[in-house]
Enzyme design. Sequence first.
Site, mmCIF file in Angstrom:
data_model
loop_
_atom_site.group_PDB
_atom_site.id
_atom_site.type_symbol
_atom_site.label_atom_id
_atom_site.label_comp_id
_atom_site.label_asym_id
_atom_site.label_seq_id
_atom_site.Cartn_x
_atom_site.Cartn_y
_atom_site.Cartn_z
ATOM 1 N N LYS A 215 9.015 -17.450 -10.289
ATOM 2 C CA LYS A 215 8.216 -16.444 -10.943
ATOM 3 C C LYS A 215 7.132 -17.084 -11.692
ATOM 4 O O LYS A 215 7.202 -18.067 -12.528
ATOM 5 C CB LYS A 215 9.039 -15.536 -11.783
ATOM 6 C CG LYS A 215 8.679 -14.532 -12.464
ATOM 7 C CD LYS A 215 9.628 -13.745 -13.301
ATOM 8 C CE LYS A 215 8.782 -12.890 -14.226
ATOM 9 N NZ LYS A 215 9.544 -12.212 -15.472
ATOM 10 N N ASN B 129 0.916 -1.248 -0.001
ATOM 11 C CA ASN B 129 -0.071 -0.144 -0.141
ATOM 12 C C ASN B 129 0.931 1.381 0.006
ATOM 13 O O ASN B 129 2.267 1.265 0.140
ATOM 14 C CB ASN B 129 -1.001 -0.075 1.151
ATOM 15 C CG ASN B 129 -0.224 -0.045 2.529
ATOM 16 O OD1 ASN B 129 0.463 0.703 3.026
ATOM 17 N ND2 ASN B 129 -0.455 -0.933 3.410
ATOM 18 N N ASP C 278 -4.436 -6.310 5.102
ATOM 19 C CA ASP C 278 -5.658 -7.015 5.851
ATOM 20 C C ASP C 278 -5.524 -8.570 5.043
ATOM 21 O O ASP C 278 -6.046 -9.346 5.546
ATOM 22 C CB ASP C 278 -6.765 -6.392 5.678
ATOM 23 C CG ASP C 278 -7.050 -5.084 6.248
ATOM 24 O OD1 ASP C 278 -6.573 -5.102 7.453
ATOM 25 O OD2 ASP C 278 -7.454 -4.324 5.940
#
Length: 401
Positions: free
Chosen positions: A288, A209, A278
Amino acid sequence: MLENRKILLCVSGGIAVYKAVALVSKLSQAGASVKVIMTRSAQQFVQPLTFQVMSRNDVYTDTFDEKDSSVIAHIDLADWADLIIVAPGTANVIGKLAGGIGDDMVTTTLLAATAPIWIAPAMNVHMYDHPAVKRNIQQLHADGIRFIEPSEGFLACGYVGKGRLEEPEKITELVKGYFTREHKLAGKKVIVTAGPTRERIDPVRFLTNFSSGKMGYAMAGAAAEMGAETILISGPVSLPVPSGVTRILVESAEDMLQAVEAHYDSSDYVIKTAAVADYRPKTVADRKMKKQEGGSTIVLERTVDILQQLGENKKNQVLIGFAAETNDVGQYAKDKLERKNADYIIANDVTEAQAGFESDTNRVTVYGKNGFEQAFDMMSKQQLARQLLDLITEKEKLHDS
Ligand code: CTP
């Protein structure tokens, strides 16, 4: 208020030297014992005698002019001071200190000092904006030096802009504030979490974030300033560690939980500034992931709500959560206070200009038990952190007594 406080004022050469004279007067009137060191250029503006009369102490100007043969003056002065203020702080003295140069009485003393150093810069607006000066200020921030930002207004060079030495009254207020807050958290252990978390998808990708960590680092710095043993548990950000703070770097919500739990029982305050994810990917690919035709879905699972878990296991700790919201700020904050058994939730509206994740300023409202609510003005995150801890420690003191 400043009785028995020893303040060393380092004066470097700019037109604002005349304000440094007023500063000595204000600090002395408040009861402080003040000693002054001047650079050679400072003496071009004001005679040492002026500072001598105002401070009632000898003024130091030359590293090799040893007034007392039983000591070495620059070491002795550095050891003597409870607080060192450089005002005005020119681009030159800032640059020298950032580079570790000690070539006169001011800079050798600053290098020998263990007391906190504050620099109040004063210079032309373009000098203050110069990349080299900015770089040096950033370096000194990282070294734990505190800056008293110059104010905006008419500058002696004819420009209008940022570069005026902060007013002596204001600096004196900051000094008084510092000494009254200095021991408020002495003997207390404070845990601060800061920054974002990273939840890995595969070896090259993660979910995260926009948290910059700035508010959390400011909270940790303010707690350390107040004398707390401060542990900063930080997600991945590249911010300097505030002085007096022990930092533990973590990556995911799970790592953060482990680190917080390791210190929880012995802590007095836990400040959960971090923006903890969260959700995390249910499985983490060990190679990958390669693209395929069509869309793709990542299945997520919940992470532990650290604050809620701490709330459930709370003994005597004061728990402080943060809530960054985009709407219905008050309602969500009160709900989190209740749901997570926190003592305070500090909430802000991240859609407001200059109050979001990346900005250096913030405007918050504090929510506490029994309907307590207090709004703060927009201000720098550092200043806000100090005011928030002042408020909370005052309220907790009342609570204890
Ligand atoms: N928090 C936490 N652990 C989590 C999520 C949040 O400790 N897994 C803490 C944050 O550090 C912050 C407070 O909880 O102090 C509020 O964070 P926020 O993300 O606003 O709360 P959420 O519970 O995630 O609320 P919502 O998703 O309902 O907005």
